[in-house]
Motif scaffolding. Structure first.
Motif, PDB file in Angstrom:
ATOM      1  N   UNK A  74      -9.773   2.670  21.889  1.00  0.00           N
ATOM      2  CA  UNK A  74      -8.359   2.575  21.548  1.00  0.00           C
ATOM      3  C   UNK A  74      -8.077   3.280  20.221  1.00  0.00           C
ATOM      4  N   UNK A  75      -8.958   3.081  19.235  1.00  0.00           N
ATOM      5  CA  UNK A  75      -8.793   3.735  17.942  1.00  0.00           C
ATOM      6  C   UNK A  75      -8.867   5.250  18.087  1.00  0.00           C
ATOM      7  N   UNK A  76      -9.799   5.733  18.902  1.00  0.00           N
ATOM      8  CA  UNK A  76      -9.928   7.179  19.124  1.00  0.00           C
ATOM      9  C   UNK A  76      -8.676   7.749  19.778  1.00  0.00           C
ATOM     10  N   UNK A  77      -8.171   7.058  20.781  1.00  0.00           N
ATOM     11  CA  UNK A  77      -6.957   7.510  21.467  1.00  0.00           C
ATOM     12  C   UNK A  77      -5.774   7.505  20.508  1.00  0.00           C
ATOM     13  N   UNK A  78      -5.656   6.449  19.731  1.00  0.00           N
ATOM     14  CA  UNK A  78      -4.570   6.346  18.760  1.00  0.00           C
ATOM     15  C   UNK A  78      -4.647   7.498  17.762  1.00  0.00           C
ATOM     16  N   UNK A  79      -5.843   7.767  17.259  1.00  0.00           N
ATOM     17  CA  UNK A  79      -6.031   8.852  16.286  1.00  0.00           C
ATOM     18  C   UNK A  79      -5.661  10.209  16.872  1.00  0.00           C
ATOM     19  N   UNK A  80      -5.949  10.396  18.137  1.00  0.00           N
ATOM     20  CA  UNK A  80      -5.623  11.664  18.789  1.00  0.00           C
ATOM     21  C   UNK A  80      -4.120  11.786  19.062  1.00  0.00           C
ATOM     22  N   UNK A  81      -3.526  10.720  19.562  1.00  0.00           N
ATOM     23  CA  UNK A  81      -2.100  10.748  19.899  1.00  0.00           C
ATOM     24  C   UNK A  81      -1.239  10.855  18.647  1.00  0.00           C
ATOM     25  N   UNK A  82      -1.632  10.124  17.620  1.00  0.00           N
ATOM     26  CA  UNK A  82      -0.843  10.073  16.392  1.00  0.00           C
ATOM     27  C   UNK A  82      -1.600  10.746  15.237  1.00  0.00           C
ATOM     28  N   UNK A  83      -2.102  11.928  15.497  1.00  0.00           N
ATOM     29  CA  UNK A  83      -2.929  12.650  14.516  1.00  0.00           C
ATOM     30  C   UNK A  83      -2.177  12.979  13.228  1.00  0.00           C
ATOM     31  N   UNK A  84      -0.865  13.102  13.310  1.00  0.00           N
ATOM     32  CA  UNK A  84      -0.103  13.543  12.146  1.00  0.00           C
ATOM     33  C   UNK A  84       0.483  12.413  11.303  1.00  0.00           C
ATOM     34  N   UNK A  85       0.172  11.165  11.625  1.00  0.00           N
ATOM     35  CA  UNK A  85       0.727  10.073  10.826  1.00  0.00           C
ATOM     36  C   UNK A  85       0.012   9.987   9.482  1.00  0.00           C
ATOM     37  N   UNK A  86       0.688   9.390   8.545  1.00  0.00           N
ATOM     38  CA  UNK A  86       0.143   9.210   7.204  1.00  0.00           C
ATOM     39  C   UNK A  86      -1.131   8.362   7.268  1.00  0.00           C
ATOM     40  N   UNK A  87      -2.090   8.638   6.400  1.00  0.00           N
ATOM     41  CA  UNK A  87      -3.322   7.833   6.379  1.00  0.00           C
ATOM     42  C   UNK A  87      -3.073   6.333   6.185  1.00  0.00           C
ATOM     43  N   UNK A  88      -2.032   5.969   5.462  1.00  0.00           N
ATOM     44  CA  UNK A  88      -1.716   4.543   5.279  1.00  0.00           C
ATOM     45  C   UNK A  88      -1.340   3.918   6.616  1.00  0.00           C
ATOM     46  N   UNK A  89      -0.514   4.611   7.376  1.00  0.00           N
ATOM     47  CA  UNK A  89      -0.125   4.124   8.700  1.00  0.00           C
ATOM     48  C   UNK A  89      -1.341   4.053   9.610  1.00  0.00           C
ATOM     49  N   UNK A  90      -2.132   5.107   9.611  1.00  0.00           N
ATOM     50  CA  UNK A  90      -3.329   5.159  10.461  1.00  0.00           C
ATOM     51  C   UNK A  90      -4.270   4.002  10.139  1.00  0.00           C
ATOM     52  N   UNK A  91      -4.456   3.720   8.857  1.00  0.00           N
ATOM     53  CA  UNK A  91      -5.387   2.636   8.494  1.00  0.00           C
ATOM     54  C   UNK A  91      -4.875   1.279   8.961  1.00  0.00           C
ATOM     55  N   UNK A  92      -3.565   1.069   8.897  1.00  0.00           N
ATOM     56  CA  UNK A  92      -3.012  -0.202   9.397  1.00  0.00           C
ATOM     57  C   UNK A  92      -3.269  -0.362  10.887  1.00  0.00           C
ATOM     58  N   UNK A  93      -2.945   0.677  11.654  1.00  0.00           N
ATOM     59  CA  UNK A  93      -3.089   0.559  13.105  1.00  0.00           C
ATOM     60  C   UNK A  93      -4.556   0.555  13.530  1.00  0.00           C
ATOM     61  N   UNK A  94      -5.419   1.214  12.767  1.00  0.00           N
ATOM     62  CA  UNK A  94      -6.857   1.131  13.041  1.00  0.00           C
ATOM     63  C   UNK A  94      -7.334  -0.303  12.827  1.00  0.00           C
ATOM     64  N   UNK A 140       0.831  -1.202   0.000  1.00  0.00           N
ATOM     65  CA  UNK A 140       0.000   0.000   0.000  1.00  0.00           C
ATOM     66  C   UNK A 140       0.867   1.253   0.000  1.00  0.00           C
ATOM     67  N   UNK A 141       1.881   1.271   0.844  1.00  0.00           N
ATOM     68  CA  UNK A 141       2.771   2.442   0.916  1.00  0.00           C
ATOM     69  C   UNK A 141       3.470   2.668  -0.421  1.00  0.00           C
ATOM     70  N   UNK A 142       3.944   1.602  -1.023  1.00  0.00           N
ATOM     71  CA  UNK A 142       4.607   1.728  -2.331  1.00  0.00           C
ATOM     72  C   UNK A 142       3.641   2.250  -3.383  1.00  0.00           C
ATOM     73  N   UNK A 143       2.433   1.709  -3.400  1.00  0.00           N
ATOM     74  CA  UNK A 143       1.473   2.120  -4.434  1.00  0.00           C
ATOM     75  C   UNK A 143       1.085   3.591  -4.306  1.00  0.00           C
ATOM     76  N   UNK A 144       1.180   4.127  -3.100  1.00  0.00           N
ATOM     77  CA  UNK A 144       0.832   5.528  -2.873  1.00  0.00           C
ATOM     78  C   UNK A 144       2.056   6.444  -2.792  1.00  0.00           C
ATOM     79  N   UNK A 145       3.249   5.847  -2.876  1.00  0.00           N
ATOM     80  CA  UNK A 145       4.476   6.622  -2.839  1.00  0.00           C
ATOM     81  C   UNK A 145       4.771   7.257  -1.491  1.00  0.00           C
ATOM     82  N   UNK A 146       4.370   6.597  -0.413  1.00  0.00           N
ATOM     83  CA  UNK A 146       4.555   7.176   0.928  1.00  0.00           C
ATOM     84  C   UNK A 146       5.421   6.290   1.829  1.00  0.00           C
TER      85      UNK A 146
END
Length: 110
Positions: free
Chosen positions: A58-78, A17-23
């Protein structure tokens, strides 16, 4: 062994996914940040590993703590949190997974 196979599947999926999006570089940095933050913060680690706390919280807390991560990273951890599989990421040892995903090599090529 079973957890290792699952970790490999998640690792391959995020790499593709990261490769396909260049991130790749962004995801590399995000994973390093998340791994070091969770490793150095016992309260956060206990919160994430607590089976009584819902995946939504847990997802809400993660989203708040790591608000600036790339959407690809966020989707994996979600996904990991919603599937109660976050412990897989705890076994990755960020440098190992990053190297196995060739993120470091890709960074050097850019």
């Amino acid at each position: 062994m079973k957890g290792t196979r699952a970790a490999s599947r998640y690792a391959k999926a995020i790499l593709e996914t990261a490769r396909s999006k260049g991130v790749e570089v962004n995801v590399d940095k995000d994973m390093t940040l998340i791994a070091s933050t969770v490793a150095s913060n016992a309260e956060l680690r206990d919160f994430i590993q607590n089976p009584v706390i819902s995946a939504d919280k847990k997802e809400s807390a993660f989203a708040e703590i790591f608000a600036d991560v790339d959407p690809v990273t966020r989707s994996l951890f979600t996904l990991l949190l919603s599937n109660n599989r976050f412990e897989i990421s705890m076994t990755w040892r960020c440098s190992t997974i990053v190297n196995s995903m060739n993120f470091r090599e890709l960074r050097l090529l850019k």
